[in-house]
Scaffold this active site. Structure first.
Site, short mmCIF file in Angstrom:
data_model
loop_
_atom_site.label_atom_id
_atom_site.label_comp_id
_atom_site.label_asym_id
_atom_site.label_seq_id
_atom_site.Cartn_x
_atom_site.Cartn_y
_atom_site.Cartn_z
N ASP A 195 4.32 31.30 83.86
CA ASP A 195 4.59 30.17 82.97
C ASP A 195 4.70 28.92 83.82
O ASP A 195 4.93 29.00 85.03
CB ASP A 195 5.79 30.38 82.03
CG ASP A 195 7.08 30.78 82.71
OD1 ASP A 195 7.22 30.59 83.93
OD2 ASP A 195 7.98 31.29 82.00
N GLU A 227 12.16 41.28 93.07
CA GLU A 227 12.93 40.19 93.68
C GLU A 227 13.84 40.66 94.82
O GLU A 227 15.02 40.30 94.88
CB GLU A 227 13.74 39.45 92.59
CG GLU A 227 12.83 38.92 91.48
CD GLU A 227 13.59 38.22 90.35
OE1 GLU A 227 14.83 38.30 90.29
OE2 GLU A 227 12.92 37.59 89.51
N HIS A 240 6.12 31.81 88.18
CA HIS A 240 6.94 30.84 87.43
C HIS A 240 6.83 29.50 88.16
O HIS A 240 7.48 29.27 89.18
CB HIS A 240 8.39 31.29 87.37
CG HIS A 240 8.61 32.55 86.59
ND1 HIS A 240 8.39 32.63 85.23
CD2 HIS A 240 8.99 33.79 86.97
CE1 HIS A 240 8.64 33.85 84.81
NE2 HIS A 240 9.01 34.58 85.84
N ASN A 291 7.36 43.04 93.23
CA ASN A 291 7.20 41.88 92.34
C ASN A 291 8.24 40.83 92.70
O ASN A 291 9.40 41.16 92.96
CB ASN A 291 7.41 42.35 90.90
CG ASN A 291 7.00 41.35 89.85
OD1 ASN A 291 5.89 40.80 89.92
ND2 ASN A 291 7.88 41.08 88.89
C1 XIL Z 1 14.02 37.10 81.86
C2 XIL Z 1 13.77 37.21 80.36
O1 XIL Z 1 12.64 36.45 80.03
C3 XIL Z 1 14.98 36.72 79.59
O2 XIL Z 1 14.82 36.98 78.20
C4 XIL Z 1 16.24 37.43 80.09
O3 XIL Z 1 17.37 36.90 79.44
C5 XIL Z 1 16.38 37.25 81.60
O4 XIL Z 1 15.21 37.74 82.23
N1 XIL Z 1 12.01 37.31 86.55
C6 XIL Z 1 11.86 38.55 85.97
C7 XIL Z 1 12.06 38.70 84.51
O5 XIL Z 1 11.46 39.50 86.65
O6 XIL Z 1 12.56 39.95 84.16
C8 XIL Z 1 12.95 37.62 83.94
O7 XIL Z 1 12.94 37.75 82.52
C9 XIL Z 1 12.46 36.26 84.38
C10 XIL Z 1 12.48 36.13 85.87
#
Ligand code: XIL
Length: 348
Positions: free
Chosen positions: A266, A158, A235, A199
């Site tokens: 997801d 990110e 996402h 990523n």
């Molecule tokens: C999220 C996890 O799913 C949660 O359990 C945690 O509290 C916060 O992080 N992008 C990412 C992941 O790269 O690491 C994140 O995971 C979701 C968004």
């Protein structure tokens, strides 16, 4: 001579067997894992370590349905280095052992990020030199610890804003954009065989953010920086619609010669679910998987949790949820069938 050749043959066979975890489950048991076999795309999930320890049906499903796993949280900086130079690999090692027993590969997640860092790191006033030393030490320690046991690393997570400028983080502020190349070089030195990924989210279609990644990947590779993969988290939300240019985007990275992967898929919705949302969700899951299957170097498709029982979505997006392919009772939704059928079509 002859024995030498037989020994060499055996060594190769064993190496091949060892590198094809799918062989550990040769039957078609109706799982995603079985459907994905032979397509060249691995199917993965994020794993919640508390659920893995406490919930036997969850654990069985991780083993049965997937051939790669990603730690949802336990390889993040705040977990593995809670105090400066003091490491805790307990939970991450448990996942890596679980994966080995089940013939699965591990995606390591993640080395440099703006989030889930320990407060000792983010709240102290380190000089740029000190921060660089801390980052270097962290990457060598973590990648070194898992050397040979982690297939791919999300090295930098990110790092861009939506408009394609670099995100304002402690790393960018202190070290400038060069921290990205440094992180990749250090990770590569620590484990030359691991596949190293960028990523991000909202970088699945062609847009300002993915354009910035495209330019960065070209630049880094021209400079000989070991960047080997472009990860798209995936996402999505049914209420936003889905990007129409995913295949076009994946193709341009594929042509650059880097691997691609969907790393955290997801598809959430505003609760409660209804038939139309659930169908739209299946289409979102399918859209990303088709793009992956249609290019040569897309290596894996990972869901960010496979059951609503443990999904991060309701805790992070107010009023939203139902984002995974299985419901709270581990019963499949249309999204699950779409994933399986899409893999089956590709494998024919
Ligand atoms: C999220 C996890 O799913 C949660 O359990 C945690 O509290 C916060 O992080 N992008 C990412 C992941 O790269 O690491 C994140 O995971 C979701 C968004």
């Amino acid at each position: 001579m002859r024995y030498g050749r037989i020994a060499a043959f055996l060594a190769v066979s064993l190496a091949v067997a060892g590198s094809t975890p799918a062989d550990a489950h040769p039957r078609d048991d109706g799982s995603l894992r079985a459907a994905a076999r032979g397509t060249g795309v691995r199917i993965g999930t994020a794993v919640d370590m508390s659920a893995l320890a406490a919930d036997a049906p969850y654990k069985q499903a991780v083993a049965r349905e997937f051939d790669t796993v990603t730690p949802e949280n336990v390889m993040k900086w705040e977990v593995v280095e809670p105090q400066p130079g003091v490491y805790d690999w307990t939970a991450a090692d448990q996942l890596v052992d679980f994966a080995r027993k089940n013939g699965q590969l591990v995606r390591g997640h993640t080395l440099v990020w703006h989030s889930q860092n320990p407060s000792w790191l983010t709240e102290a006033a380190y000089t740029p030199d000190q921060l660089r030393t801390l980052l270097r030490r962290h990457i060598f320690a973590e990648v070194g610890h898992f050397k040979g046991r982690v297939w791919a690393w999300d090295v930098a997570n990110e790092i861009f804003n939506e408009d394609g400028t670099l995100r304002d983080t402690i790393w960018l502020r202190a070290l400038g954009p060069g921290y990205i190349a440094d992180a990749f070089r250090w990770a590569h030195q620590a484990d030359p065989k691991a596949v190293l990924f960028l990523n991000d989210y909202n970088n699945e279609g062609v847009n300002a953010k993915s354009d910035a990644y495209f330019a960065l990947v070209k630049q880094l590779r021209a400079e000989g920086v070991p960047v080997q993969g472009y990860g798209m988290q995936g996402h999505l939300g049914v209420q936003y619609g889905f990007p129409g240019t995913v295949l076009e985007n994946v193709r341009r990275f594929d042509k650059l010669g880097v691997k691609t992967a969907f790393t955290e898929v997801d598809v959430r919705m505003v609760l409660p679910p209804d038939a139309a949302k659930v169908q739209a969700q299946a289409e979102g899951f399918g859209l990303l998987l088709r793009a992956c299957l249609l290019v040569e170097h897309c290596v894996s498709y990972t869901v960010w949790g496979f059951t609503d029982k443990y999904s991060w979505v309701p805790g992070f997006f107010d009023g939203q949820g139902s984002a995974t392919p299985l419901d709270e009772n581990l019963q499949p939704k249309p999204a699950y069938d779409t994933l399986r059928e899409t893999f089956q079509l590709a494998g024919r």
